[in-house]
Design a protein around this motif. Structure first.
Motif, PDB file in Angstrom:
ATOM      1  N   UNK A   1       0.831  -1.210   0.000  1.00  0.00           N
ATOM      2  CA  UNK A   1       0.000   0.000   0.000  1.00  0.00           C
ATOM      3  C   UNK A   1       0.863   1.256   0.000  1.00  0.00           C
ATOM      4  N   UNK A   2       1.921   1.213   0.816  1.00  0.00           N
ATOM      5  CA  UNK A   2       2.826   2.366   0.904  1.00  0.00           C
ATOM      6  C   UNK A   2       3.443   2.656  -0.462  1.00  0.00           C
ATOM      7  N   UNK A   3       3.932   1.570  -1.103  1.00  0.00           N
ATOM      8  CA  UNK A   3       4.579   1.755  -2.413  1.00  0.00           C
ATOM      9  C   UNK A   3       3.593   2.256  -3.458  1.00  0.00           C
ATOM     10  N   UNK A   4       2.324   1.861  -3.299  1.00  0.00           N
ATOM     11  CA  UNK A   4       1.324   2.279  -4.282  1.00  0.00           C
ATOM     12  C   UNK A   4       0.784   3.672  -3.987  1.00  0.00           C
ATOM     13  N   UNK A   5       0.580   3.940  -2.679  1.00  0.00           N
ATOM     14  CA  UNK A   5      -0.038   5.213  -2.310  1.00  0.00           C
ATOM     15  C   UNK A   5       0.946   6.369  -2.447  1.00  0.00           C
ATOM     16  N   UNK A   6       2.190   6.124  -2.094  1.00  0.00           N
ATOM     17  CA  UNK A   6       3.192   7.195  -2.153  1.00  0.00           C
ATOM     18  C   UNK A   6       4.366   6.729  -3.022  1.00  0.00           C
ATOM     19  N   UNK A   7       4.109   6.534  -4.305  1.00  0.00           N
ATOM     20  CA  UNK A   7       5.160   5.950  -5.152  1.00  0.00           C
ATOM     21  C   UNK A   7       6.424   6.788  -5.218  1.00  0.00           C
ATOM     22  N   UNK A   8       6.248   8.111  -5.249  1.00  0.00           N
ATOM     23  CA  UNK A   8       7.439   8.966  -5.377  1.00  0.00           C
ATOM     24  C   UNK A   8       8.282   8.910  -4.117  1.00  0.00           C
ATOM     25  N   UNK A   9       7.567   8.992  -2.963  1.00  0.00           N
ATOM     26  CA  UNK A   9       8.295   8.946  -1.688  1.00  0.00           C
ATOM     27  C   UNK A   9       9.004   7.593  -1.522  1.00  0.00           C
ATOM     28  N   UNK A  10       8.257   6.508  -1.806  1.00  0.00           N
ATOM     29  CA  UNK A  10       8.854   5.169  -1.681  1.00  0.00           C
ATOM     30  C   UNK A  10      10.037   5.039  -2.628  1.00  0.00           C
ATOM     31  N   UNK A  11       9.860   5.536  -3.844  1.00  0.00           N
ATOM     32  CA  UNK A  11      10.932   5.460  -4.835  1.00  0.00           C
ATOM     33  C   UNK A  11      12.162   6.207  -4.380  1.00  0.00           C
ATOM     34  N   UNK A  12      11.955   7.398  -3.809  1.00  0.00           N
ATOM     35  CA  UNK A  12      13.126   8.188  -3.420  1.00  0.00           C
ATOM     36  C   UNK A  12      13.800   7.614  -2.170  1.00  0.00           C
TER      37      UNK A  12
END
Lengths: 546, 138
Positions: free
Chosen positions: A59-70
């Motif tokens: 959910x975290x990776x999907x909901x906040x993709x940019x934050x998770x990516x960075x």
């Protein structure tokens, strides 16, 4: 008359073994019951916490993709550049420890008791070792890595034989060619297999000789004692489930992309999310079938089929390619590996940081994060071997096969690049532009019957994923059932399907890269865990009958 | 009519097989047959024991207790299998031939929706075995 017997030639272990005297009963923390018509038998809290936290991270990776990516995009290079010395140093310790065990008196200890007989033949055993742990990597990196290290990453400062304008620099060819192979073999030889061997040996010893459940925490009994049945053990097992499921799911996602790229390259099938989702669904369905058929009827059979097809492809490339050059590459690559292994393993004062941090430290973190899964699977199928036989077979023979694979696939690819750089597709996809998923197909293109061999290549990629997926589901099910290997079947179905579903969700919603980076970052704590495991294994071996 | 009755048992769920145990014992007395209690376990430690020998001892003790209780000849036979979850059917099928059983008495659950996905062990054995298989709803 009381009898004990076995099916399929599995003998009952006999003879002395040093059982650990613990009050813990396997399954005592499990919750058993029915969910509708389906039975379940799961460990509390490992099953629930790992399941829920996996959902939360998705959910975290999907909901906040940019934050998770960075966050994770930053974490991975930071880890491999800051702790490169730790990863390299630890991997060296693992190799030395394994080699020490071969020559030590503890090499005579037999897994499963002094009189135990091996559960599987050598052929079935090797097939499962490869198919679970490395098969897919050999397909993906067999061409890419030798060419890349020869021409671009310049390990130990060995200069590239390809100039800026694409012409060949003859005086650099021999050294770069040897280093390309040696630097690749280094990543696929003794070191990774030593990592797997350490985990597998520890788990096999503490399960088959000490009588503890087949779960990661058991290997830490000599260090934590009875505390491993509490939260210390829960955390270790949850981390292992986490790394295994995300490792498999993200690899499944990337594997679908690779297979799709191959299908597009050969048949023009569009490279789209829909096709990739379809591929994951097919892979998961076949894995499910394999899981339902069990260890002997599914996983082992598929692994053997896979190894047979891989061997055929290897022989074809060997014969269709420049055979004499390949054999020369095999010998010179092995020689270069032998002479370069010490400088390549050196963690300090290196200038080739793009190779050492970008590749070696990354690989070590990756192997280590996969080691709970592969190690546990290897442990499960290795009963009846002596420690010496186990280490020789898990460490040396797979390393030699990897050397052969890399010499054949890498040797042919390097030969294509150097003999005709302008016409080489390998050069186009590895050196000129970086399209790693096409490197294997580019090499096959330069050989006869390219369409047929490329289709075989795609089938191999898919089936290697199936064999990783089914063995991974078995492992996760065992850990989340508190070490029980005979938990109800619907649980295996759940984990196999869940893994496919996570891969699809991450593929569609984005976040595969972020979560793969996170999996790799679990390699850091696990490196420390593995070092402790060496000590625990030694302690465990000391009390065994030899 | 029958001389060697095979009774598969899961020592963890004896409460679910009491009817079939009684039926097997009654038949054994009626035909003066031997009853062989069969268990299938993996080599890995389980909640029944750390090693197969411990599980075999448990099964043997159970067979002796049943024999004493019902007054028939009771034996035990432990099958070690790599993956009992998925290979139980084959293990039981092979064991029928291995121990020379001429009748299998086995507990089985009341059918439910899962039988459409996974056939019951008893049903599968009855389908494939050459000997008579008596399924007792537990």
């Amino acid at each position: 008359m009381d009898e004990q017997d076995s099916t399929q030639g599995i003998p009952i272990p006999e003879g002395a073994a040093d059982l650990i005297d613990t009050d813990y009963m396997i399954g005592q923390d499990n919750i058993e019951g029915q969910l509708g018509p389906f039975g379940f038998d799961v460990h509390n809290p490992v099953f629930l916490v790992s399941g829920l936290s996996i959902v939360a991270f998705v959910f975290y990776a999907l909901a906040l993709p940019e934050q998770a990516g960075s966050v994770f995009g930053w974490l991975r290079p930071w880890l491999t550049s800051t702790f490169d010395w730790f990863f390299l140093g630890a991997a060296n310790i693992f190799v030395v420890f394994c080699l020490f065990l071969i020559v030590s008196p503890w090499g005579a200890v037999r897994l499963g008791g002094k009189e135990a007989k091996p559960d599987y033949s050598y052929m079935g055993w090797f097939a499962m070792l490869f198919a679970a742990g490395m098969g897919i990597g050999l397909m993906f990196f067999g061409v890419l890595e030798p060419v890349y290290h020869m021409a671009i990453s310049e390990p130990l400062g060995v200069a590239s034989p390809i100039a800026e304008d694409g012409t060949i620099i003859p005086e650099n060819v021999e050294a770069a060619r040897n280093m390309g192979l040696a630097a690749t073999i280094y990543h696929w030889g003794l070191h990774p297999w030593a990592i797997y061997a350490i985990v597998a040996l520890a788990l096999a010893l503490f399960t088959f000789n000490k009588g503890l459940p087949l779960t990661i925490r058991s290997a830490f009994y000599p260090i934590f004692g009875e505390a491993i049945w509490g939260w210390v053990g829960h955390v270790i097992d949850i981390l292992a489930v986490f790394a295994t499921l995300f490792g498999l799911a993200t690899s499944l996602g990337f594997g679908a992309q690779q297979a799709n790229a191959g299908l597009e390259h050969i048949f023009g099938i569009p490279n789209t999310i829909t096709v990739q989702v379809l591929l994951i669904t097919v892979i998961t369905a076949v894995a499910l079938g394999s899981v339902l058929r069990g260890l002997d009827g599914g996983v082992k059979v598929l692994s053997e089929i896979n190894m047979a097809i891989a061997a055929l492809l290897l022989v074809f490339v060997l014969l269709a390619g420049p055979t004499a050059t390949i054999f020369a590459d095999f010998i010179s690559g092995l020689g270069a590996y032998a002479t370069s292994i010490v400088p390549l393993s050196n963690p300090f004062g290196r200038e080739d940081t793009s190779y050492m941090q970008g590749w070696t430290a990354f690989y070590w973190a990756w192997w280590i994060s996969w080691s709970p899964f592969v190690g546990m699977f290897i442990a499960r199928v290795s009963r009846g071997r002596t420690v010496r036989e186990f280490i020789i077979c898990v460490l040396l023979i797979p390393s030699l096969v990897c050397v052969l694979w890399m010499a054949v696939f890498g040797g042919v690819a390097i030969d294509q690049v150097l003999s005709d750089p302008t016409a080489s597709s390998v050069k186009a996809y590895v050196i000129d532009s970086y399209v790693p998923e096409l490197s294997l197909f580019a090499m096959l293109e330069g050989l006869p019957l390219a369409t047929i061999t490329s289709v075989i290549g795609i089938i191999l990629v898919i089936v290697f994923f199936v064999t990783s997926s089914d063995s991974g589901s078995l492992v996760i099910d065992t850990i989340t059932a508190g070490g029980k290997v005979d938990a109800p079947l619907p649980q295996r179905v759940f984990w196999c399907t869940f893994e496919g579903a996570v891969a699809i969700v991450l593929l569609v919603g984005g976040g595969l890269g972020a979560l793969q980076a996170m999996v790799i970052s679990t390699g850091l704590p696990f490196t420390a865990v593995l070092l402790l495991m060496c000590w625990a294994t030694l302690r465990g071996l000391m009390s065994e009958a030899r | 009519m029958f001389s060697n009755i095979m009774v598969p048992v899961d020592l963890r769920h004896l409460d679910r097989v009491s009817t079939s145990l009684q039926v097997a014992a009654d038949l054994a007395r009626l035909y003066s047959a031997r009853v062989c209690y069969v268990g299938v376990a993996s080599a890995e430690p389980s909640d029944l024991g750390h090693r197969p020998e411990e599980v075999a001892a448990l099964l043997s003790g159970f067979a002796k207790a049943e024999a004493d209780r019902h007054g028939h000849r009771g034996t035990s036979h432990l099958v070690i299998n790599h993956d009992p979850t998925t290979e139980l059917d084959k293990a039981l099928h092979d064991t029928v031939e291995q121990i020379g059983a001429d009748l299998v008495v086995m507990a089985t659950h009341v059918p439910n929706v899962t039988d459409y996905i996974w056939a019951s062990h008893g049903g599968t054995l009855a389908l494939h075995s050459r000997v008579s298989v008596m399924l007792v709803r537990g």
